[in-house]
Write an enzyme that holds these catalytic residues in place. Sequence first.
Site, mmCIF file in Angstrom:
data_model
loop_
_atom_site.group_PDB
_atom_site.id
_atom_site.type_symbol
_atom_site.label_atom_id
_atom_site.label_comp_id
_atom_site.label_asym_id
_atom_site.label_seq_id
_atom_site.Cartn_x
_atom_site.Cartn_y
_atom_site.Cartn_z
ATOM 1 N N ARG A 206 -41.999 -25.885 83.500
ATOM 2 C CA ARG A 206 -41.788 -27.077 84.444
ATOM 3 C C ARG A 206 -40.544 -27.692 84.196
ATOM 4 O O ARG A 206 -40.029 -28.093 83.021
ATOM 5 C CB ARG A 206 -42.837 -28.111 84.394
ATOM 6 C CG ARG A 206 -42.909 -29.393 85.189
ATOM 7 C CD ARG A 206 -43.864 -30.223 85.222
ATOM 8 N NE ARG A 206 -45.027 -29.965 85.932
ATOM 9 C CZ ARG A 206 -45.916 -30.682 86.643
ATOM 10 N NH1 ARG A 206 -45.773 -31.963 86.790
ATOM 11 N NH2 ARG A 206 -46.848 -29.948 87.498
ATOM 12 N N HIS B 84 -43.810 -25.594 94.172
ATOM 13 C CA HIS B 84 -44.713 -25.704 93.380
ATOM 14 C C HIS B 84 -45.920 -24.847 93.534
ATOM 15 O O HIS B 84 -46.968 -25.336 94.245
ATOM 16 C CB HIS B 84 -45.248 -27.367 93.317
ATOM 17 C CG HIS B 84 -46.209 -27.771 92.226
ATOM 18 N ND1 HIS B 84 -46.625 -27.091 91.451
ATOM 19 C CD2 HIS B 84 -46.867 -29.039 92.288
ATOM 20 C CE1 HIS B 84 -47.601 -27.706 90.586
ATOM 21 N NE2 HIS B 84 -47.749 -28.875 91.066
ATOM 22 N N GLN C 148 -49.508 -25.299 92.955
ATOM 23 C CA GLN C 148 -50.388 -26.238 93.464
ATOM 24 C C GLN C 148 -50.880 -25.708 95.140
ATOM 25 O O GLN C 148 -51.993 -25.912 95.525
ATOM 26 C CB GLN C 148 -49.445 -27.648 93.852
ATOM 27 C CG GLN C 148 -50.157 -28.542 94.485
ATOM 28 C CD GLN C 148 -51.059 -29.230 93.902
ATOM 29 O OE1 GLN C 148 -51.042 -29.601 92.603
ATOM 30 N NE2 GLN C 148 -52.332 -29.293 94.227
ATOM 31 N N ASP D 101 -48.056 -36.075 99.606
ATOM 32 C CA ASP D 101 -47.628 -36.021 98.261
ATOM 33 C C ASP D 101 -46.907 -37.345 97.811
ATOM 34 O O ASP D 101 -46.708 -38.008 98.907
ATOM 35 C CB ASP D 101 -46.826 -34.793 97.977
ATOM 36 C CG ASP D 101 -46.137 -34.749 96.534
ATOM 37 O OD1 ASP D 101 -46.485 -35.108 95.832
ATOM 38 O OD2 ASP D 101 -45.049 -33.874 96.582
ATOM 39 N N CYS E 214 -51.982 -33.732 96.111
ATOM 40 C CA CYS E 214 -51.821 -32.951 95.037
ATOM 41 C C CYS E 214 -51.771 -33.659 93.720
ATOM 42 O O CYS E 214 -52.154 -33.448 92.626
ATOM 43 C CB CYS E 214 -50.532 -32.285 95.124
ATOM 44 S SG CYS E 214 -49.068 -33.459 95.164
ATOM 45 N N ARG F 178 -57.095 -26.403 90.339
ATOM 46 C CA ARG F 178 -55.822 -25.808 89.522
ATOM 47 C C ARG F 178 -56.357 -24.893 88.599
ATOM 48 O O ARG F 178 -55.889 -23.935 88.180
ATOM 49 C CB ARG F 178 -55.066 -26.977 89.077
ATOM 50 C CG ARG F 178 -54.486 -27.965 90.106
ATOM 51 C CD ARG F 178 -53.536 -27.371 90.742
ATOM 52 N NE ARG F 178 -52.478 -26.937 89.904
ATOM 53 C CZ ARG F 178 -51.196 -27.642 89.578
ATOM 54 N NH1 ARG F 178 -51.352 -28.963 89.953
ATOM 55 N NH2 ARG F 178 -50.410 -27.325 88.780
HETATM 56 N N1 CP Z 1 -50.388 -31.926 90.920
HETATM 57 C C1 CP Z 1 -49.891 -31.655 89.711
HETATM 58 O O1 CP Z 1 -49.046 -30.829 89.636
HETATM 59 O O2 CP Z 1 -50.138 -32.966 88.811
HETATM 60 P P1 CP Z 1 -49.365 -33.094 87.398
HETATM 61 O O3 CP Z 1 -48.001 -33.199 87.588
HETATM 62 O O4 CP Z 1 -50.219 -34.078 86.725
HETATM 63 O O5 CP Z 1 -49.529 -31.768 86.604
HETATM 64 N N1 NVA Z 2 -43.740 -33.792 94.314
HETATM 65 C C1 NVA Z 2 -44.151 -34.305 93.148
HETATM 66 C C2 NVA Z 2 -45.334 -33.512 92.757
HETATM 67 C C3 NVA Z 2 -46.169 -33.805 91.507
HETATM 68 C C4 NVA Z 2 -47.202 -32.858 90.972
HETATM 69 C C5 NVA Z 2 -43.260 -34.141 92.008
HETATM 70 O O1 NVA Z 2 -42.208 -33.449 92.022
HETATM 71 O O2 NVA Z 2 -43.133 -35.464 91.282
#
Ligand code: CP
Ligand code: NVA
Length: 298
Positions: A101, A128, A131, A217, A257, A285
Site C-alpha cells: 500500500r 484500489h 476494493q 468514497d 468503501c 474484502r
Molecule cells: N477500504 C479500505 O481499503 O479500508 P482501509 O483503508 O481501512 O484498508
Molecule cells: N480513496 C481513499 C480510500 C480509502 C480506503 C484513500 O485513498 O484514502
Amino acid sequence: MKHLLSIEKLARADMDIILADTVTLKRERGRHAQLPLAGQTWAMVFSKSSTRTRVSFEVGIRELGGQVIFLPSHEIQLGRGEPIKDTARVLGRMVHGAIFRTFAQSDVEEFAHYAHIPTINALTDQEHPCQILTDIFTFQEKRGPVQGKVITFIGDGAGNVATSLVFAAGKAGFELRLAAPKAFQPAAELVKRSGGKIVVTEDVKAAAAGADLLYTDVWVSMGREKESAERLHQMNGYQVNADVVRLARPGALVMHCLPAYRGKEIDEETFEAHAQTIFDQAENRLHVQKAILSWLVG
Ligand code: CP
Ligand code: NVA
C-alpha cells in the site's frame, strides 16, 4: 509470475476466476479443503493507514495456511530512503509474496518488477483493485450479474476508488456514472482507455436517476490532506443522502468503501440505513482477497 497491480491490467477472464472462487471461499470459510499458502510467508508493506485491508489480508493469509509479516514503511529502511528496487530485491529473496500500500502506482509496479514474487496493490493514489473486485462481488451477491446495471459514483471522481471503477466498467460491462466537480473528474484519456460505458457529469441528480447502486468514497484521500479545505469546499453538494437515494431505482444499494465521514460524502441517516450492505462489503474484502491470493499462487 502473476500480480494484481491494477484493475486496468487485470484480464477479464482472471476477474471472473477470482469472483467465482470467492463464492466458494466465502461459503466454505473454516472448512478449507486446500491451503494454497501452506509453507509460505507473505510481507505486507504499508506506507498508509489501513484497517480493512490490513486485517482482511492478515486473516486471509493465515486462513489459507500462510504466515504474514506486517511492515509499516516507517519501520523499515524504505521509510529512510532505501530505494524500492532494493527493498523489493531483498524481500523477493525471503518471502513468497508481497502486498503493498503506497502512493505512486509506479512504485508498486517497480516493486513487482524487481521482487519477482506475486505482488498485490493494496491501494495506491491511482488504483484500489482489491476494493473494486469486492464491490463487484458484493453487488452480484445481492443483485445478480452487474453487467448492464447502472453504478453511480458520487464525490471524488478522480481518486483511486473511482479510477478502478472506471477500468472495471469496461471489463464487467456495467454503466458507470461519475458525478463530481470538474476539478475531480477523471481525465478524458483515462475514460477512453477503459472502453466502458461511462458518463462523467457535475449533475448529481441526473447521475443518480434510476441507478442500481450509489457508491461513494472519502472526499479527502490519504496523502491529499493539504488539499482538504479546497476539496471539502468543492465537493460540498456531492453527498449521498436521502434526496439522492430517492432518485435511484427503488431498492437501490448504497455502498461505501470506508472509512466514512458522516456529514461529508454521506449523511448519517443514509449510512445507517444501508449499514448492512456497507459492512457486508467490508467483510467481503476477506473472501475476495483470499480468492486473489489463491489465484496468484495457483
Ligand atoms: N477500504 C479500505 O481499503 O479500508 P482501509 O483503508 O481501512 O484498508
Ligand atoms: N480513496 C481513499 C480510500 C480509502 C480506503 C484513500 O485513498 O484514502
